[in-house]
Design an enzyme around this catalytic site. Structure first.
Site, mmCIF file in Angstrom:
data_model
loop_
_atom_site.group_PDB
_atom_site.id
_atom_site.type_symbol
_atom_site.label_atom_id
_atom_site.label_comp_id
_atom_site.label_asym_id
_atom_site.label_seq_id
_atom_site.Cartn_x
_atom_site.Cartn_y
_atom_site.Cartn_z
ATOM 1 N N HIS A 134 0.830 -1.209 0.000
ATOM 2 C CA HIS A 134 0.000 0.000 0.000
ATOM 3 C C HIS A 134 0.864 1.258 0.000
ATOM 4 C CE1 HIS A 134 -3.460 -2.548 1.808
ATOM 5 N NE2 HIS A 134 -3.312 -2.720 0.523
ATOM 6 N N LEU A 153 0.986 5.835 -1.039
ATOM 7 C CA LEU A 153 0.455 7.086 -1.588
ATOM 8 C C LEU A 153 1.577 7.649 -2.445
ATOM 9 C CD1 LEU A 153 -1.425 9.931 0.261
ATOM 10 C CD2 LEU A 153 0.438 10.446 -1.295
ATOM 11 N N SER A 169 3.157 3.630 -13.223
ATOM 12 C CA SER A 169 1.785 3.147 -13.117
ATOM 13 C C SER A 169 1.090 3.550 -14.412
ATOM 14 C CB SER A 169 1.075 3.781 -11.932
ATOM 15 O OG SER A 169 1.671 3.382 -10.717
ATOM 16 N N HIS A 191 -4.968 -5.599 -12.407
ATOM 17 C CA HIS A 191 -4.966 -4.632 -11.303
ATOM 18 C C HIS A 191 -3.594 -4.111 -10.942
ATOM 19 C CE1 HIS A 191 -3.393 -7.621 -8.606
ATOM 20 N NE2 HIS A 191 -3.686 -6.954 -7.518
#
Lengths: 476, 148
Positions: free
Chosen positions: A203, A205, A380, A399
């Protein structure tokens, strides 16, 4: 995997014919190269899923598929309740509704270069990340129930974000059919201090900039242009989702026999959709989806506060929010007949094509944004849904990159400090509470996400729109 | 149950095994209880160095399941719950099982991010490669893959 076992449907679609207890074929999407690199377990697991009652059309695996729990990660399967179809806690997974959202900033790369480190420090100080980090919002029981029922819409009503964010979130920010009372006391307790936290593992940011546009028109619709700075947030339903997964996996595995379901692998734990436990799981799992949506909404709010301090010119509007680990009730046309199906996506992204009625008006002609996270420090991608994915995969796409190497191998091969320095030399600022965590998430431990999205594009599951690369990464 | 923490699990009694996305934990012992304790130690080692975790706080884990594999699943998930809700890490384990019941004590301390550098949060113990058995040499093995 050995390609000779498959029938080749196209350059990017490979089928295992039904045999034994399989009710439908298994279809794996990807180039010959990607599939030959996949673990044999992907075929075994996709085959096992094909044996479950009420499965419709095929058991699918996306180009980033890897060995998961019962279902492959990157697995998609739809079940019809009229045919004894099942709902599977294993098919959703522990991190219910783990997903990605991407925000515009209205800034260009040159606007942030000078303050990149300051921005990284402020984000790291404001958005709780890593093991044991707690949020500032502690929910009491009644508020917890409201959150579980209301999702991101609840978060906005509490002042975390704007109504316009909800237009750009799946289910308009609130998963209908949640039953907060189906969520155990333990799961609630596990979530009490975890609202607005990133978690750990993969995970993150990231502050990213657009480095390539593949489809100018769609990029314009998505508000993306070369050099533009965006923020992406990857996290899920935190402890609440993990606890729901833990409890229902156990309950469904033990109850399978009572329901007359033969499980080739206990991790496929499932129950008939029309059963008491099936309905209770649906209510709890939908509550966990709301928890994940609320969590990403709160983190969005915290991110906006940081930008308001460090870069007041920024305007953080939401591009879109997608979820990866879900089971959703959707209408799909099978052999000319529209049916209501329970579509499991385990490590797969819903990817509605142009014209889909559930898309907001501004995106309807372009198709749904499909946000594909790379590994730390790599690119990404932003893709868009296609019409043909409806026939190929119940409108689903990949994904992420998918791991190529275990955490164990990664820590033998890399050191966290050296990685942080190496990425810094490439202009990428990493902030993380754990250097070992950084080593385990080394970019080299993942498959090349570029190959995965290229295969996704070629297979027609989604189409490439833009590539983004990180400038700042807060890693949990 | 005692007032002092048990001794740490020796290094030869636990190991990790790879799973492409996650991590497997395996414990060995001359009894099932010892193998369970060793698997729990291996779980802490996924997160941090167990030697750095001081055995200051004691918690009890209760579980009940007819199948010893489900008992391991419940035991490890009981520890995951305590770690998550109370911000704890554990380094010493005493396990007593009888029939379908398990009563364990785990000793540890509050997570100190600077000192423990915890690298991942365990989301849960899974059914993947979940296995509890007595091997040919009489030694017990207890293992599963953790979702992290």
């Amino acid at each position: 995997m050995d390609l000779s076992r498959f029938s080749r449907l196209s350059d990017t679609a490979w089928q295992l014919e039904p045999r034994g207890d399989m009710r439908v074929p298994a279809i794996i999407y990807g180039t010959a190269e990607l599939i030959s690199q996949m673990d044999d377990k992907v075929a075994e697991q996709a085959t096992n899923v094909a044996t479950l009652p009420g499965i419709v059309q095929a058991s699918y695996a996306m180009p980033d598929a890897h060995w998961g729990y019962g279902f492959p990660i990157g697995g998609v399967a739809a079940f019809d309740p009229d045919e004894g179809g099942v709902i599977s806690a294993g098919g959703v997974g522990f991190d219910v509704s783990c997903g990605v959202r991407t925000l515009h900033t209205g800034l260009a790369r040159q606007d942030i270069e000078a303050v990149k480190r300051e921005l990284a420090d402020a984000l790291f100080a404001t958005v709780p990340a890593g093991v044991g980090s707690t949020g500032r919002i502690h929910l009491q029981d009644q508020q917890m129930t409201e959150m579980l029922d209301g999702g991101a819409a609840w978060a906005v009503s509490q002042g975390y974000g704007e109504n316009t964010d909800l237009d750009r979130t799946e289910e308009r920010g609130r998963m209908a059919g949640a039953d907060p009372h189906a969520v155990s006391e333990l799961a609630r307790k596990r979530q009490r201090k975890e609202m607005g936290t990133l978690g750990s593992g993969n995970h993150y940011l990231e502050v990213q900039h657009v480095t390539e546009i593949y489809d100018e028109e769609t990029a314009r619709t998505f508000g993306l242009e070369g050099g533009a700075v965006v923020v992406s947030i990857h996290c899920g339903s935190r402890g609440l989702g993990h606890q729901i997964g833990t409890e229902f996996l156990r309950e469904m595995a033990l109850a399978a026999e009572e329901h007359g379901i033969h499980l080739p692998d206990r991790e496929l734990a499932c129950a008939p959709i029309r059963s008491e436990v099936g309905q209770r799981y649906l209510g709890a799992m939908r509550s966990a989806i709301n928890c994940a949506l609320a969590n990403r909404q709160i983190i969005t709010h915290l991110t906006r506060q940081v930008f308001a301090d460090v870069l007041p010119a920024a305007q953080l509007g939401l591009l879109y929010d997608v979820s990866h680990n879900t089971c959703k009730t959707e209408r799909h046309v099978i052999d000319g007949r529209e049916r209501e199906l329970y579509v499991h996506r385990k490590g797969a992204t819903r990817a509605f094509g142009p014209g889909h009625p559930q898309l907001p008006a501004a995106l309807r002609d372009a198709g749904q944004p499909v946000l594909i996270g790379g590994s730390m420090g790599t690119a990404s991608y932003i893709l868009a849904g296609t019409r043909q994915a409806e026939d190929l995969s119940f409108s689903s796409a990949c994904h992420g990159a998918g791991r190529a190497m275990s955490r164990h191998q990664a820590t033998r091969q890399w050191r966290g400090r050296a990685l942080v320095d190496e990425l810094a030399a490439r202009g990428i600022v990493i902030r993380s509470p754990s250097l070992r965590g950084v080593a385990e998430e080394a970019p080299g431990a993942y498959k090349d996400v570029a190959e995965v999205v290229q295969a996704t594009h070629e297979a027609g599951l989604a189409r490439l729109v833009a590539r983004v690369e990180p400038l700042v990464c807060i890693k949990g | 149950m005692s007032a002092t923490p048990p001794r740490p699990v020796p290094a030869e009694r636990w190991e990790h095994f790879p799973h492409v996305a996650d991590m497997g934990v395996r414990g060995f012992g001359s009894t099932l209880d010892e193998a369970f304790a060793a698997a729990a130690h291996a779980m802490t080692a996924v997160i941090t160095d167990p030697d750095a975790v001081r055995p200051e706080i004691r918690v009890e884990i209760h579980a009940q399941a007819a199948d010893p594999e489900i008992l391991l699943y419940d035991f490890l998930n009981g520890l995951v719950y305590e770690m998550a809700v109370n911000g704890l890490l554990f380094s010493r384990f005493r396990v007593r099982s009888e029939g379908d019941r398990l009563l364990a004590e785990a000793w540890g301390e509050k997570t100190d991010v600077a000192r423990h550098q915890p690298c991942v949060e365990v989301k849960g113990a899974t059914f993947t490669q979940l296995d509890v058995r007595r091997e040919d040499d009489g030694r017990w093995l207890a293992q599963c893959v953790l979702d992290i």
